[in-house]
Design a protein around this motif. Structure first.
Motif, PDB file in Angstrom:
ATOM      1  N   LEU A   1     -34.637 -38.526 -90.173  1.00 10.79           N
ATOM      2  CA  LEU A   1     -33.323 -39.134 -90.917  1.00 10.79           C
ATOM      3  C   LEU A   1     -32.333 -38.013 -91.460  1.00 10.79           C
ATOM      4  O   LEU A   1     -31.204 -38.326 -91.446  1.00 10.79           O
ATOM      5  N   GLU A   2     -32.721 -37.083 -92.019  1.00 13.45           N
ATOM      6  CA  GLU A   2     -31.961 -35.955 -92.646  1.00 13.45           C
ATOM      7  C   GLU A   2     -31.085 -35.535 -91.755  1.00 13.45           C
ATOM      8  O   GLU A   2     -29.848 -35.256 -91.988  1.00 13.45           O
ATOM      9  N   GLU A   3     -31.562 -35.083 -90.495  1.00 10.33           N
ATOM     10  CA  GLU A   3     -30.842 -34.564 -89.404  1.00 10.33           C
ATOM     11  C   GLU A   3     -29.694 -35.748 -88.827  1.00 10.33           C
ATOM     12  O   GLU A   3     -28.535 -35.282 -88.556  1.00 10.33           O
ATOM     13  N   GLU A   4     -30.093 -36.861 -88.960  1.00  9.90           N
ATOM     14  CA  GLU A   4     -29.197 -37.731 -88.269  1.00  9.90           C
ATOM     15  C   GLU A   4     -28.437 -38.818 -89.351  1.00  9.90           C
ATOM     16  O   GLU A   4     -27.576 -39.631 -88.886  1.00  9.90           O
ATOM     17  N   LYS A   5     -28.612 -38.530 -90.387  1.00 15.16           N
ATOM     18  CA  LYS A   5     -28.099 -39.241 -91.601  1.00 15.16           C
ATOM     19  C   LYS A   5     -26.373 -39.416 -91.483  1.00 15.16           C
ATOM     20  O   LYS A   5     -25.882 -38.345 -91.159  1.00 15.16           O
ATOM     21  N   SER A   6     -25.969 -40.592 -91.486  1.00 22.77           N
ATOM     22  CA  SER A   6     -24.362 -40.753 -91.584  1.00 22.77           C
ATOM     23  C   SER A   6     -24.113 -41.979 -91.989  1.00 22.77           C
ATOM     24  O   SER A   6     -25.001 -43.046 -92.176  1.00 22.77           O
ATOM     25  N   PRO A   7     -22.744 -42.390 -92.395  1.00 17.99           N
ATOM     26  CA  PRO A   7     -22.513 -44.104 -92.767  1.00 17.99           C
ATOM     27  C   PRO A   7     -23.028 -44.971 -91.705  1.00 17.99           C
ATOM     28  O   PRO A   7     -23.111 -46.114 -92.214  1.00 17.99           O
ATOM     29  N   ASP A   8     -22.847 -44.609 -90.385  1.00 17.51           N
ATOM     30  CA  ASP A   8     -23.399 -45.622 -89.448  1.00 17.51           C
ATOM     31  C   ASP A   8     -25.063 -45.589 -89.290  1.00 17.51           C
ATOM     32  O   ASP A   8     -25.306 -46.375 -88.093  1.00 17.51           O
ATOM     33  N   LEU A   9     -25.695 -45.174 -89.976  1.00 12.29           N
ATOM     34  CA  LEU A   9     -27.174 -44.854 -89.897  1.00 12.29           C
ATOM     35  C   LEU A   9     -27.696 -45.934 -91.152  1.00 12.29           C
ATOM     36  O   LEU A   9     -27.510 -45.564 -92.318  1.00 12.29           O
ATOM     37  N   PHE A  10     -28.251 -46.962 -90.496  1.00  7.58           N
ATOM     38  CA  PHE A  10     -29.033 -47.947 -91.611  1.00  7.58           C
ATOM     39  C   PHE A  10     -30.003 -48.733 -91.008  1.00  7.58           C
ATOM     40  O   PHE A  10     -29.919 -48.789 -89.876  1.00  7.58           O
ATOM     41  N   GLY A  11     -30.500 -49.561 -91.952  1.00  5.24           N
ATOM     42  CA  GLY A  11     -31.827 -50.347 -91.391  1.00  5.24           C
ATOM     43  C   GLY A  11     -32.812 -50.646 -92.220  1.00  5.24           C
ATOM     44  O   GLY A  11     -32.432 -50.929 -93.701  1.00  5.24           O
TER      45      GLY A  11
END
Length: 255
Positions: free
Chosen positions: A142-152
């Motif tokens: 999640l740290e690698e992929e975190k971005s404003p369009d990552l949610f859930g």
């Protein structure tokens, strides 16, 4: 009172004898929104049949469950991609890492998790995370992929207070189900420190039935026991718990 079960395996074989009656019991109890996670391609047609039978109450996810990540996982991920290209889903899930049963496919689980997060971003969908004995591994990705369009949603959240805050920091709601009623569940000890805006309800039926039904087959109507427990924790009425958590689910799923 509208209650949303954000995670229920209604296609499970454990419901084959009384599926429609079980769903009706939940509807009678106020559960009018059921979100159905995928496991692998073997369950896809069963999910579509459910949606066809209950088109206004059942909403589907698509994904590859971490315990079903095997040597053929790339074929399974291709199935996920194919289905996503054909029709509407409301989340990519359930996806993640599970090191409880088997650690031999950890690299494949990590790759599958990353690829499905990227699919979620591509389709602008939330992810629904399955995490068992794998908080560090999940948070690393999640740290690698975190971005404003990552949610859930962090489904069936069983971590501690610090892990809850970390999950929330990645734009995740906490999926709270039967574990909150367990004497050894521990999340009830800090949940009142978490703003209710970060919480959604779930059953994970047929698994994880709440007290006093622990050990039995879980079903979506038993979410009322979870509502009762959260009402006690947050000192709010059942109606307020149902309303706020349903609104939270709409923020995630867009419906």
């Amino acid at each position: 009172m509208i209650i949303t079960d954000t995670h229920t395996h209604l296609y499970s074989n454990e419901f084959d004898e009384d599926r429609n009656e079980m769903i009706q019991r939940a509807i009678d109890a106020g559960v009018s929104r059921f979100f159905i996670p995928a496991i692998d391609s073997a369950y896809t047609h069963s999910m579509y049949d459910l949606e066809k039978a209950y088109p206004n109450t059942i909403f589907l996810m698509m994904g590859l469950h971490p315990t079903h990540v095997k040597d053929n996982y790339l074929e399974e991920l291709q199935h996920v991609e194919t289905e996503l290209s054909k029709r509407k889903f409301y989340a990519i899930g359930e996806i993640g890492i599970d090191l409880y049963w088997d650690k031999t496919h950890l690299p494949e689980q990590q790759d599958s998790f990353r690829k499905q997060i990227q699919l979620a971003k591509q389709y602008k969908l939330p992810i629904v995370i399955h995490c068992r004995e794998a908080f560090d591994e999940i948070f690393e990705i999640l740290e690698e992929e975190k971005s404003p369009d990552l949610f859930g949603i962090f489904h069936c959240f069983t971590g501690n207070y610090e892990q809850a805050l970390q999950a929330i920091s990645y734009n995740m709601k906490l999926g709270i189900g039967g574990v909150v009623t367990f004497k050894n569940g521990k999340i009830d000890q800090f949940l009142n420190q978490i703003d209710l805006k970060h919480i959604v309800l779930e059953t994970d039926s047929p698994y994880l039935a709440p007290i006093p039904l622990r050990g039995k087959r879980n079903e979506s109507s038993y979410i009322l026991n979870v509502v009762d427990k959260l009402s006690e924790i947050y000192n709010l009425s059942n109606e307020e718990i149902a309303s706020i958590t349903t609104e939270n689910s709409k923020v995630v799923f867009g419906i």
